[in-house]
Design a protein around this motif. Structure first.
Motif, PDB file in Angstrom:
ATOM      1  N   ASP A 154       0.831  -1.196   0.000  1.00 39.04           N
ATOM      2  CA  ASP A 154       0.000   0.000   0.000  1.00 39.04           C
ATOM      3  C   ASP A 154       0.871   1.252   0.000  1.00 39.04           C
ATOM      4  O   ASP A 154       2.005   1.238   0.493  1.00 39.04           O
ATOM      5  N   GLY A 203       0.788   5.867   0.053  1.00 39.45           N
ATOM      6  CA  GLY A 203       0.047   7.055   0.431  1.00 39.45           C
ATOM      7  C   GLY A 203       0.078   7.316   1.920  1.00 39.45           C
ATOM      8  O   GLY A 203       0.603   6.525   2.704  1.00 39.45           O
ATOM      9  N   PRO A 204      -0.518   8.435   2.328  1.00 38.72           N
ATOM     10  CA  PRO A 204      -0.446   8.857   3.726  1.00 38.72           C
ATOM     11  C   PRO A 204      -1.155   7.919   4.698  1.00 38.72           C
ATOM     12  O   PRO A 204      -0.860   7.913   5.887  1.00 38.72           O
ATOM     13  N   HIS A 205      -2.096   7.108   4.211  1.00 38.79           N
ATOM     14  CA  HIS A 205      -2.842   6.220   5.108  1.00 38.79           C
ATOM     15  C   HIS A 205      -2.318   4.787   5.094  1.00 38.79           C
ATOM     16  O   HIS A 205      -2.908   3.916   5.736  1.00 38.79           O
ATOM     17  N   ALA A 206      -1.215   4.539   4.384  1.00 37.84           N
ATOM     18  CA  ALA A 206      -0.645   3.189   4.338  1.00 37.84           C
ATOM     19  C   ALA A 206      -0.101   2.807   5.710  1.00 37.84           C
ATOM     20  O   ALA A 206       0.423   3.649   6.438  1.00 37.84           O
ATOM     21  N   THR A 207      -0.232   1.541   6.044  1.00 42.73           N
ATOM     22  CA  THR A 207       0.266   1.064   7.339  1.00 42.73           C
ATOM     23  C   THR A 207       1.744   0.719   7.291  1.00 42.73           C
ATOM     24  O   THR A 207       2.374   0.545   8.332  1.00 42.73           O
ATOM     25  N   HIS A 218       5.584   1.556   5.094  1.00 42.82           N
ATOM     26  CA  HIS A 218       6.350   2.361   4.145  1.00 42.82           C
ATOM     27  C   HIS A 218       7.528   1.519   3.684  1.00 42.82           C
ATOM     28  O   HIS A 218       7.915   0.568   4.344  1.00 42.82           O
ATOM     29  N   ALA A 250       3.374   3.350  11.767  1.00 36.38           N
ATOM     30  CA  ALA A 250       3.061   3.913  13.088  1.00 36.38           C
ATOM     31  C   ALA A 250       4.297   4.019  13.970  1.00 36.38           C
ATOM     32  O   ALA A 250       4.507   5.025  14.640  1.00 36.38           O
TER      33      ALA A 250
END
Length: 165
Positions: A54, A56-60, A62, A136
């Motif tokens: 995933d 973007g800014p909401h991906a869990t 990176h 996170a």
């Protein structure tokens, strides 16, 4: 060994004063291929088999580049046909993967997305070590069994560079 064959278009701005692709721009071409092949694109009608991460800014998760090595074998001139970036996984660790690349000529009308190595002399060989990070915590996270199964389908021998690291 099965490889991904990713088309990447060249831009006029990729060329240097000698009219071949600039060394720095070659890293951009490889990045473009890597993003196409490994990042999930929800709007894609025909997603890549390896597009499982995933974004973007909401991906869990990176992905971070931990290291890169590149070897330029011959100059790449401009072409209107996209070049073919052949990609495979040279090493798969607990939280990291080594993405291997060879840059080859494209073909008028395109080429298959997956297949065996072309066998032609590449313009460039490169390796990028990617670490998967928990968004996170900012810490490396283990590659999931599902991700590992997808990556292993495209695993092969790591690149042996002519020059030492």
């Amino acid at each position: 060994m099965n490889r991904l064959h990713v088309p990447v278009s060249l831009r006029w701005s990729d060329l240097d004063a000698y009219q071949h692709v600039n060394n720095v721009e070659m890293f951009r071409l490889l990045e473009d291929a890597r993003i196409t092949a490994f990042w999930r694109h929800p709007e894609a009608e025909d997603p890549w088999p390896t597009a499982i991460l995933d974004t973007g800014p909401h991906a869990t998760s990176h992905t971070l580049v931990a290291g890169q090595q590149i070897e330029y074998l011959r100059p790449l001139q401009f072409s209107r046909d996209p070049v073919r970036v052949e990609m495979w996984i040279g090493s798969l660790g607990g939280a990291s993967l080594e993405v291997c690349y060879e840059v080859h000529d494209g073909a008028p009308g395109g080429f298959a997305r997956t297949g065996p190595p072309s066998g032609a002399e590449p313009y460039t060989r490169a390796v990028t070590t990617i670490v998967v990070i928990d968004a996170a915590s900012g810490s490396p996270r283990r590659i999931t069994p599902e991700e590992r199964a997808v990556f292993e389908e495209f695993s092969g021998d790591p690149i042996e560079f002519r020059r030492r690291r």
